[in-house]
Design a protein around this motif. Sequence first.
Motif, PDB file in Angstrom:
ATOM      1  N   ILE A 224      14.592 -18.979  30.302  1.00 47.49           N
ATOM      2  CA  ILE A 224      14.386 -19.494  31.650  1.00 47.49           C
ATOM      3  C   ILE A 224      13.020 -19.071  32.170  1.00 47.49           C
ATOM      4  CG2 ILE A 224      16.842 -19.475  32.181  1.00 47.49           C
ATOM      5  CD1 ILE A 224      16.371 -16.945  33.828  1.00 47.49           C
ATOM      6  N   GLY A 225      12.654 -19.625  33.344  1.00 43.71           N
ATOM      7  CA  GLY A 225      11.415 -19.242  34.002  1.00 43.71           C
ATOM      8  C   GLY A 225      10.227 -19.372  33.070  1.00 43.71           C
ATOM      9  N   GLY A 226       9.442 -18.302  32.982  1.00 42.98           N
ATOM     10  CA  GLY A 226       8.304 -18.282  32.065  1.00 42.98           C
ATOM     11  C   GLY A 226       8.650 -17.634  30.745  1.00 42.98           C
ATOM     12  N   GLY A 227       9.928 -17.583  30.404  1.00 46.99           N
ATOM     13  CA  GLY A 227      10.364 -16.928  29.176  1.00 46.99           C
ATOM     14  C   GLY A 227       9.830 -17.606  27.931  1.00 46.99           C
ATOM     15  N   ALA A 228       9.656 -16.816  26.869  1.00 45.11           N
ATOM     16  CA  ALA A 228       9.143 -17.347  25.614  1.00 45.11           C
ATOM     17  C   ALA A 228       9.811 -16.656  24.436  1.00 45.11           C
ATOM     18  CB  ALA A 228       7.629 -17.160  25.521  1.00 45.11           C
ATOM     19  N   LEU A 229      10.266 -17.457  23.485  1.00 42.08           N
ATOM     20  CA  LEU A 229      10.750 -16.970  22.197  1.00 42.08           C
ATOM     21  C   LEU A 229       9.747 -17.444  21.157  1.00 42.08           C
ATOM     22  CD1 LEU A 229      12.770 -15.727  20.216  1.00 42.08           C
ATOM     23  CD2 LEU A 229      14.091 -17.849  20.341  1.00 42.08           C
ATOM     24  N   ILE A 230       9.042 -16.485  20.556  1.00 47.57           N
ATOM     25  CA  ILE A 230       7.937 -16.814  19.647  1.00 47.57           C
ATOM     26  C   ILE A 230       8.326 -16.414  18.235  1.00 47.57           C
ATOM     27  CG2 ILE A 230       5.507 -16.399  19.113  1.00 47.57           C
ATOM     28  CD1 ILE A 230       5.157 -15.626  22.087  1.00 47.57           C
ATOM     29  N   ASP A 231       8.351 -17.386  17.335  1.00 52.07           N
ATOM     30  CA  ASP A 231       8.611 -17.100  15.917  1.00 52.07           C
ATOM     31  C   ASP A 231       7.384 -16.448  15.331  1.00 52.07           C
ATOM     32  OD1 ASP A 231       9.118 -17.078  13.213  1.00 52.07           O
ATOM     33  OD2 ASP A 231       9.929 -19.103  13.141  1.00 52.07           O
ATOM     34  N   SER A 232       7.523 -15.176  14.974  1.00 49.93           N
ATOM     35  CA  SER A 232       6.366 -14.422  14.483  1.00 49.93           C
ATOM     36  C   SER A 232       6.209 -14.509  12.971  1.00 49.93           C
ATOM     37  CB  SER A 232       6.490 -12.949  14.898  1.00 49.93           C
ATOM     38  OG  SER A 232       7.675 -12.393  14.367  1.00 49.93           O
ATOM     39  N   GLY A 233       6.988 -15.386  12.317  1.00 47.59           N
ATOM     40  CA  GLY A 233       6.881 -15.517  10.881  1.00 47.59           C
ATOM     41  C   GLY A 233       7.588 -14.419  10.118  1.00 47.59           C
ATOM     42  N   LEU A 234       8.632 -13.825  10.735  1.00 51.31           N
ATOM     43  CA  LEU A 234       9.394 -12.788  10.048  1.00 51.31           C
ATOM     44  C   LEU A 234      10.055 -13.369   8.810  1.00 51.31           C
ATOM     45  CD1 LEU A 234      11.152 -10.998  13.028  1.00 51.31           C
ATOM     46  CD2 LEU A 234       9.169 -10.227  11.781  1.00 51.31           C
ATOM     47  N   PRO A 235      10.188 -12.546   7.740  1.00 50.20           N
ATOM     48  CA  PRO A 235      10.859 -13.063   6.550  1.00 50.20           C
ATOM     49  C   PRO A 235      12.334 -13.296   6.799  1.00 50.20           C
ATOM     50  CG  PRO A 235      10.386 -10.703   6.354  1.00 50.20           C
ATOM     51  CD  PRO A 235       9.709 -11.170   7.603  1.00 50.20           C
TER      52      PRO A 235
END
Length: 235
Positions: A224-235
Amino acid sequence: MNHGVAVSDLLVPGTPKVQLNGAPLFGGTVDAAGATAPTNYNVTLNNGAVVRHVVRRVDPIDMPGVTAPALPAGTRSVTLTAAGQSIGAPSTLRDLTLSAHAGSVAVPAGVYGNFAVNGSNGLVLGVAGATEPAVYELQSLTLSKNASVKIVGPVTLKLAGALTLDGTLGSSTNPEWLELQIASGGLTVNGAAVVNGVVIAPNGVVLINGTVQGRVNADQLTIIGGGALIDSGLP
Protein backbone atom coordinates in the motif's frame (compact mmCIF):
# COMPACT_ATOMS: atom_id res chain seq x y z
CA MET A 1 -2.06 -3.56 -4.10
CA ASN A 2 -2.84 0.14 -3.54
CA HIS A 3 -0.30 2.59 -4.97
CA GLY A 4 2.44 0.05 -4.19
CA VAL A 5 5.32 -1.20 -6.27
CA ALA A 6 6.29 -4.77 -7.13
CA VAL A 7 9.40 -4.32 -9.25
CA SER A 8 9.52 -7.32 -11.62
CA ASP A 9 6.74 -9.82 -12.30
CA LEU A 10 3.93 -10.87 -9.97
CA LEU A 11 3.51 -14.65 -10.19
CA VAL A 12 0.11 -16.08 -9.30
CA PRO A 13 -1.56 -19.51 -9.49
CA GLY A 14 -4.51 -20.26 -11.73
CA THR A 15 -6.26 -17.68 -13.89
CA PRO A 16 -7.52 -14.82 -11.73
CA LYS A 17 -9.14 -11.75 -13.20
CA VAL A 18 -6.78 -8.75 -13.26
CA GLN A 19 -8.68 -5.61 -12.28
CA LEU A 20 -7.14 -2.21 -13.11
CA ASN A 21 -8.30 0.86 -11.20
CA GLY A 22 -7.07 4.21 -12.43
CA ALA A 23 -3.77 4.17 -14.30
CA PRO A 24 -1.31 1.63 -12.88
CA LEU A 25 1.97 1.11 -14.73
CA PHE A 26 1.39 -2.43 -15.97
CA GLY A 27 2.93 -4.47 -18.78
CA GLY A 28 0.03 -6.88 -19.20
CA THR A 29 -0.85 -10.47 -18.36
CA VAL A 30 1.30 -13.45 -19.31
CA ASP A 31 0.17 -17.07 -18.96
CA ALA A 32 2.62 -19.81 -18.00
CA ALA A 33 1.99 -23.53 -18.51
CA GLY A 34 0.54 -24.42 -15.10
CA ALA A 35 -2.99 -25.30 -14.03
CA THR A 36 -5.85 -22.96 -14.91
CA ALA A 37 -7.43 -23.35 -11.44
CA PRO A 38 -8.14 -21.54 -9.20
CA THR A 39 -10.17 -18.93 -11.02
CA ASN A 40 -12.26 -17.49 -8.19
CA TYR A 41 -10.11 -14.55 -7.11
CA ASN A 42 -8.93 -11.18 -8.41
CA VAL A 43 -5.63 -9.35 -8.62
CA THR A 44 -6.33 -5.63 -8.25
CA LEU A 45 -3.83 -2.98 -9.35
CA ASN A 46 -4.81 0.50 -8.23
CA ASN A 47 -3.73 3.87 -9.54
CA GLY A 48 0.02 4.34 -9.11
CA ALA A 49 0.86 0.65 -8.77
CA VAL A 50 3.87 -0.56 -10.78
CA VAL A 51 4.07 -4.19 -11.96
CA ARG A 52 5.92 -5.45 -15.02
CA HIS A 53 3.64 -8.45 -15.69
CA VAL A 54 1.09 -10.53 -13.84
CA VAL A 55 2.18 -14.06 -14.70
CA ARG A 56 -0.77 -16.43 -14.28
CA ARG A 57 -0.91 -20.24 -14.27
CA VAL A 58 2.22 -20.56 -12.14
CA ASP A 59 1.91 -23.77 -10.13
CA PRO A 60 2.52 -22.85 -6.49
CA ILE A 61 5.40 -24.26 -4.51
CA ASP A 62 4.81 -25.56 -1.00
CA MET A 63 4.73 -22.84 1.62
CA PRO A 64 7.78 -23.19 3.89
CA GLY A 65 6.84 -24.17 7.44
CA VAL A 66 8.04 -22.26 10.49
CA THR A 67 8.20 -23.85 13.92
CA ALA A 68 7.86 -21.74 17.06
CA PRO A 69 11.13 -20.60 18.59
CA ALA A 70 12.33 -22.31 21.73
CA LEU A 71 11.75 -20.62 25.07
CA PRO A 72 14.81 -18.91 26.50
CA ALA A 73 16.68 -20.40 29.45
CA GLY A 74 18.20 -17.03 30.39
CA THR A 75 16.73 -14.98 33.23
CA ARG A 76 18.43 -11.59 32.93
CA SER A 77 16.81 -8.47 31.49
CA VAL A 78 19.47 -5.99 30.36
CA THR A 79 19.13 -2.34 29.29
CA LEU A 80 22.13 -0.67 27.65
CA THR A 81 22.26 3.12 27.45
CA ALA A 82 25.93 3.93 26.74
CA ALA A 83 28.50 2.76 24.22
CA GLY A 84 30.75 -0.02 25.46
CA GLN A 85 28.33 -1.50 27.98
CA SER A 86 28.19 -5.30 27.96
CA ILE A 87 25.27 -7.67 27.59
CA GLY A 88 27.01 -10.03 30.00
CA ALA A 89 26.98 -13.80 29.52
CA PRO A 90 24.77 -14.56 26.49
CA SER A 91 23.72 -17.89 28.00
CA THR A 92 21.91 -16.10 30.85
CA LEU A 93 20.49 -13.22 28.78
CA ARG A 94 16.73 -13.18 28.22
CA ASP A 95 15.59 -9.65 27.34
CA LEU A 96 17.66 -6.84 25.85
CA THR A 97 16.82 -3.16 25.37
CA LEU A 98 19.05 -0.64 23.60
CA SER A 99 18.30 3.03 24.21
CA ALA A 100 19.91 6.44 24.66
CA HIS A 101 23.52 6.13 23.42
CA ALA A 102 24.00 2.35 23.43
CA GLY A 103 25.32 2.37 19.84
CA SER A 104 25.86 -0.86 17.90
CA VAL A 105 25.74 -3.99 20.05
CA ALA A 106 26.78 -7.42 18.77
CA VAL A 107 24.81 -10.40 20.07
CA PRO A 108 25.83 -14.01 19.37
CA ALA A 109 23.41 -16.60 18.03
CA GLY A 110 21.12 -18.11 20.64
CA VAL A 111 17.66 -18.39 22.18
CA TYR A 112 16.39 -15.19 23.76
CA GLY A 113 13.21 -13.47 24.92
CA ASN A 114 12.28 -9.91 23.91
CA PHE A 115 14.66 -7.54 22.15
CA ALA A 116 13.92 -3.82 21.69
CA VAL A 117 16.06 -1.27 19.84
CA ASN A 118 15.26 2.41 20.29
CA GLY A 119 16.65 5.67 18.93
CA SER A 120 19.50 5.39 16.45
CA ASN A 121 20.97 2.29 18.09
CA GLY A 122 21.49 -1.06 16.42
CA LEU A 123 21.85 -4.77 16.96
CA VAL A 124 24.59 -6.58 15.07
CA LEU A 125 23.80 -10.19 14.18
CA GLY A 126 25.73 -12.92 12.40
CA VAL A 127 29.37 -13.81 11.95
CA ALA A 128 31.41 -12.07 9.27
CA GLY A 129 32.80 -14.55 6.74
CA ALA A 130 30.56 -17.42 7.88
CA THR A 131 29.03 -19.79 5.33
CA GLU A 132 26.35 -21.28 7.61
CA PRO A 133 23.61 -19.11 9.12
CA ALA A 134 23.75 -18.03 12.74
CA VAL A 135 20.34 -18.88 14.25
CA TYR A 136 18.55 -16.45 16.55
CA GLU A 137 15.27 -17.40 18.25
CA LEU A 138 13.30 -14.53 19.81
CA GLN A 139 9.91 -14.21 21.42
CA SER A 140 9.59 -10.66 20.08
CA LEU A 141 11.53 -7.87 18.36
CA THR A 142 10.76 -4.15 18.52
CA LEU A 143 12.61 -1.85 16.14
CA SER A 144 11.78 1.85 16.35
CA LYS A 145 12.32 4.55 13.74
CA ASN A 146 16.05 5.11 13.00
CA ALA A 147 16.97 1.87 14.81
CA SER A 148 18.52 -1.02 12.91
CA VAL A 149 19.45 -4.67 12.95
CA LYS A 150 22.68 -5.02 11.00
CA ILE A 151 23.50 -8.37 9.43
CA VAL A 152 27.21 -9.12 8.93
CA GLY A 153 26.90 -12.76 7.81
CA PRO A 154 24.20 -15.36 7.09
CA VAL A 155 21.42 -15.21 9.71
CA THR A 156 18.18 -17.06 10.40
CA LEU A 157 16.02 -14.88 12.64
CA LYS A 158 13.02 -16.73 14.05
CA LEU A 159 10.23 -14.83 15.84
CA ALA A 160 7.32 -16.24 17.82
CA GLY A 161 4.82 -13.58 16.78
CA ALA A 162 4.06 -10.67 14.51
CA LEU A 163 6.59 -7.93 13.82
CA THR A 164 5.79 -4.27 13.18
CA LEU A 165 8.88 -2.59 11.77
CA ASP A 166 9.79 1.08 11.81
CA GLY A 167 13.57 0.78 11.37
CA THR A 168 15.97 -1.07 9.09
CA LEU A 169 16.51 -4.83 9.15
CA GLY A 170 19.17 -6.65 7.13
CA SER A 171 22.01 -5.82 4.75
CA SER A 172 21.19 -3.76 1.67
CA THR A 173 24.24 -5.12 -0.16
CA ASN A 174 23.65 -8.75 0.86
CA PRO A 175 19.91 -9.27 1.38
CA GLU A 176 20.42 -13.02 0.91
CA TRP A 177 22.12 -13.13 4.31
CA LEU A 178 18.82 -12.77 6.20
CA GLU A 179 15.96 -15.22 6.47
CA LEU A 180 13.21 -13.83 8.72
CA GLN A 181 10.83 -16.54 9.96
CA ILE A 182 7.61 -15.63 11.77
CA ALA A 183 5.84 -18.56 13.39
CA SER A 184 2.49 -16.89 14.15
CA GLY A 185 1.28 -13.61 12.69
CA GLY A 186 2.73 -11.43 10.01
CA LEU A 187 4.97 -8.49 9.22
CA THR A 188 4.09 -4.81 8.89
CA VAL A 189 6.73 -2.61 7.25
CA ASN A 190 5.87 1.01 8.00
CA GLY A 191 6.74 4.20 6.13
CA ALA A 192 10.50 4.52 5.80
CA ALA A 193 11.18 1.05 7.26
CA VAL A 194 13.27 -1.37 5.19
CA VAL A 195 13.68 -5.14 5.22
CA ASN A 196 16.52 -6.69 3.22
CA GLY A 197 16.05 -10.43 3.06
CA VAL A 198 13.68 -13.35 2.71
CA VAL A 199 10.47 -13.15 4.75
CA ILE A 200 8.59 -16.34 5.64
CA ALA A 201 5.24 -15.83 7.39
CA PRO A 202 3.03 -18.83 6.57
CA ASN A 203 0.38 -17.89 9.14
CA GLY A 204 0.11 -14.14 8.68
CA VAL A 205 -0.23 -11.09 6.47
CA VAL A 206 2.78 -9.18 5.14
CA LEU A 207 1.76 -5.52 4.82
CA ILE A 208 4.30 -3.32 3.04
CA ASN A 209 4.08 0.45 3.31
CA GLY A 210 7.88 0.76 3.35
CA THR A 211 10.37 -1.33 1.38
CA VAL A 212 11.18 -5.03 1.21
CA GLN A 213 14.20 -5.88 -0.90
CA GLY A 214 14.13 -9.64 -1.33
CA ARG A 215 11.38 -12.24 -1.28
CA VAL A 216 8.13 -12.78 0.62
CA ASN A 217 6.45 -16.10 1.42
CA ALA A 218 3.24 -15.36 3.31
CA ASP A 219 -0.40 -16.32 3.70
CA GLN A 220 -1.34 -12.87 2.37
CA LEU A 221 0.59 -9.97 0.84
CA THR A 222 -0.58 -6.35 0.67
CA ILE A 223 1.43 -3.43 -0.74
CA ILE A 224 0.00 0.00 0.00
CA GLY A 225 0.90 3.69 -0.09
CA GLY A 226 4.47 4.12 -1.28
CA GLY A 227 5.33 0.52 -0.42
CA ALA A 228 7.72 -1.44 -2.61
CA LEU A 229 8.61 -5.11 -2.95
CA ILE A 230 11.85 -5.31 -4.92
CA ASP A 231 13.15 -8.60 -6.30
CA SER A 232 16.84 -8.41 -5.52
CA GLY A 233 17.73 -11.46 -7.59
CA LEU A 234 18.00 -13.83 -4.63
CA PRO A 235 18.66 -17.44 -5.59
